[in-house]
Design a protein around this motif. Structure first.
Motif, PDB file in Angstrom:
ATOM      1  N   GLU A   1      33.913 -68.610 -41.468  1.00 45.33           N
ATOM      2  CA  GLU A   1      32.682 -67.972 -41.019  1.00 45.33           C
ATOM      3  C   GLU A   1      33.000 -66.950 -39.925  1.00 45.33           C
ATOM      4  N   THR A   2      32.348 -65.786 -40.002  1.00 44.98           N
ATOM      5  CA  THR A   2      32.540 -64.739 -39.006  1.00 44.98           C
ATOM      6  C   THR A   2      31.752 -65.091 -37.745  1.00 44.98           C
ATOM      7  N   ILE A   3      32.436 -65.063 -36.608  1.00 49.10           N
ATOM      8  CA  ILE A   3      31.775 -65.323 -35.326  1.00 49.10           C
ATOM      9  C   ILE A   3      31.004 -64.090 -34.884  1.00 49.10           C
ATOM     10  N   ARG A   4      31.673 -62.952 -34.910  1.00 45.04           N
ATOM     11  CA  ARG A   4      31.048 -61.678 -34.554  1.00 45.04           C
ATOM     12  C   ARG A   4      31.923 -60.554 -35.074  1.00 45.04           C
TER      13      ARG A   4
ATOM     14  N   TYR B   1      41.021 -65.164 -34.680  1.00 43.99           N
ATOM     15  CA  TYR B   1      41.842 -64.178 -35.388  1.00 43.99           C
ATOM     16  C   TYR B   1      40.922 -63.106 -35.934  1.00 43.99           C
ATOM     17  N   LEU B   2      41.489 -61.934 -36.240  1.00 40.03           N
ATOM     18  CA  LEU B   2      40.712 -60.808 -36.742  1.00 40.03           C
ATOM     19  C   LEU B   2      41.085 -60.549 -38.193  1.00 40.03           C
ATOM     20  N   ALA B   3      40.083 -60.387 -39.018  1.00 36.66           N
ATOM     21  CA  ALA B   3      40.262 -59.959 -40.406  1.00 36.66           C
ATOM     22  C   ALA B   3      39.651 -58.567 -40.503  1.00 36.66           C
ATOM     23  N   MET B   4      40.509 -57.574 -40.658  1.00 38.52           N
ATOM     24  CA  MET B   4      40.050 -56.179 -40.594  1.00 38.52           C
ATOM     25  C   MET B   4      40.020 -55.586 -41.998  1.00 38.52           C
TER      26      MET B   4
ATOM     27  N   GLY C   1      35.270 -51.725 -37.921  1.00 37.62           N
ATOM     28  CA  GLY C   1      34.712 -53.039 -37.629  1.00 37.62           C
ATOM     29  C   GLY C   1      35.641 -54.141 -38.120  1.00 37.62           C
ATOM     30  N   ALA C   2      35.927 -55.127 -37.273  1.00 40.94           N
ATOM     31  CA  ALA C   2      36.796 -56.250 -37.625  1.00 40.94           C
ATOM     32  C   ALA C   2      36.020 -57.554 -37.446  1.00 40.94           C
ATOM     33  N   ASP C   3      36.130 -58.445 -38.431  1.00 39.60           N
ATOM     34  CA  ASP C   3      35.470 -59.752 -38.350  1.00 39.60           C
ATOM     35  C   ASP C   3      36.320 -60.683 -37.494  1.00 39.60           C
ATOM     36  N   MET C   4      35.722 -61.261 -36.441  1.00 36.58           N
ATOM     37  CA  MET C   4      36.421 -62.264 -35.637  1.00 36.58           C
ATOM     38  C   MET C   4      36.056 -63.624 -36.210  1.00 36.58           C
ATOM     39  N   ARG C   5      37.098 -64.406 -36.536  1.00 34.86           N
ATOM     40  CA  ARG C   5      36.907 -65.723 -37.118  1.00 34.86           C
ATOM     41  C   ARG C   5      37.741 -66.739 -36.346  1.00 34.86           C
TER      42      ARG C   5
ATOM     43  N   VAL D   1      31.138 -54.135 -32.042  1.00 38.08           N
ATOM     44  CA  VAL D   1      30.881 -52.856 -32.703  1.00 38.08           C
ATOM     45  C   VAL D   1      29.476 -52.419 -32.317  1.00 38.08           C
ATOM     46  N   PRO D   2      29.308 -51.156 -31.841  1.00 40.00           N
ATOM     47  CA  PRO D   2      27.954 -50.704 -31.477  1.00 40.00           C
ATOM     48  C   PRO D   2      27.074 -50.614 -32.715  1.00 40.00           C
ATOM     49  N   ALA D   3      25.793 -50.863 -32.515  1.00 40.45           N
ATOM     50  CA  ALA D   3      24.835 -50.766 -33.615  1.00 40.45           C
ATOM     51  C   ALA D   3      24.723 -49.313 -34.057  1.00 40.45           C
ATOM     52  N   GLN D   4      24.674 -49.109 -35.357  1.00 44.74           N
ATOM     53  CA  GLN D   4      24.559 -47.761 -35.910  1.00 44.74           C
ATOM     54  C   GLN D   4      23.108 -47.289 -35.814  1.00 44.74           C
ATOM     55  N   PRO D   5      22.866 -46.090 -35.253  1.00 42.59           N
ATOM     56  CA  PRO D   5      21.492 -45.589 -35.226  1.00 42.59           C
ATOM     57  C   PRO D   5      21.026 -45.239 -36.634  1.00 42.59           C
TER      58      PRO D   5
END
Length: 110
Positions: A5-8, A30-33, A18-22, A57-61
């Motif tokens: 599961e992705t934490i953030r 660890y990062l899954a990029m 954007g990289a998923d931190m798990r 990662v900043p929110a995209q406008p």
């Protein structure tokens, strides 16, 4: 192996995407990029802390809406001419000169 599961989602330290931190099985981050197809594993508490301190990662406008197009009825067209001028015709070709009739040797053209 089940997907973790992705934490953030954080900024990728390699490409800036954007990289998923798990969390791994031992509780370390660890990062899954997916952006650059790399993985970054932490092996101790110091690297785990550095990984967890990466910025989100900043929110995209939202993209700007497309410009409105004026309806066709609002366009002002110049008035059509009352009559159209006639198209000039090409002059007729000059007639070909008449060919002399063919004679038969001793009998000239009659």
């Amino acid at each position: 192996m089940a997907a973790r599961e992705t934490i953030r989602v954080v900024v990728c330290p390699l490409c800036g995407g954007g990289a998923d931190m798990r969390l791994s099985g031992n509780g370390l981050a660890y990062l899954a990029m997916d952006c650059c197809k790399a993985q970054l594993f932490t092996r101790g508490p110091e690297s785990d802390e550095l990984c967890r301190d990466l910025p989100d990662v900043p929110a995209q406008p939202l993209p700007a809406p497309p410009p409105q197009i004026a309806p066709v009825a609002a366009l002002q067209l110049p008035p059509a001419p009352a009559t159209t001028p006639p198209i000039p015709k090409a002059p007729a070709p000059a007639p070909a000169p008449a060919k002399p009739r063919m004679g038969w040797g001793a009998f000239p053209n009659a």
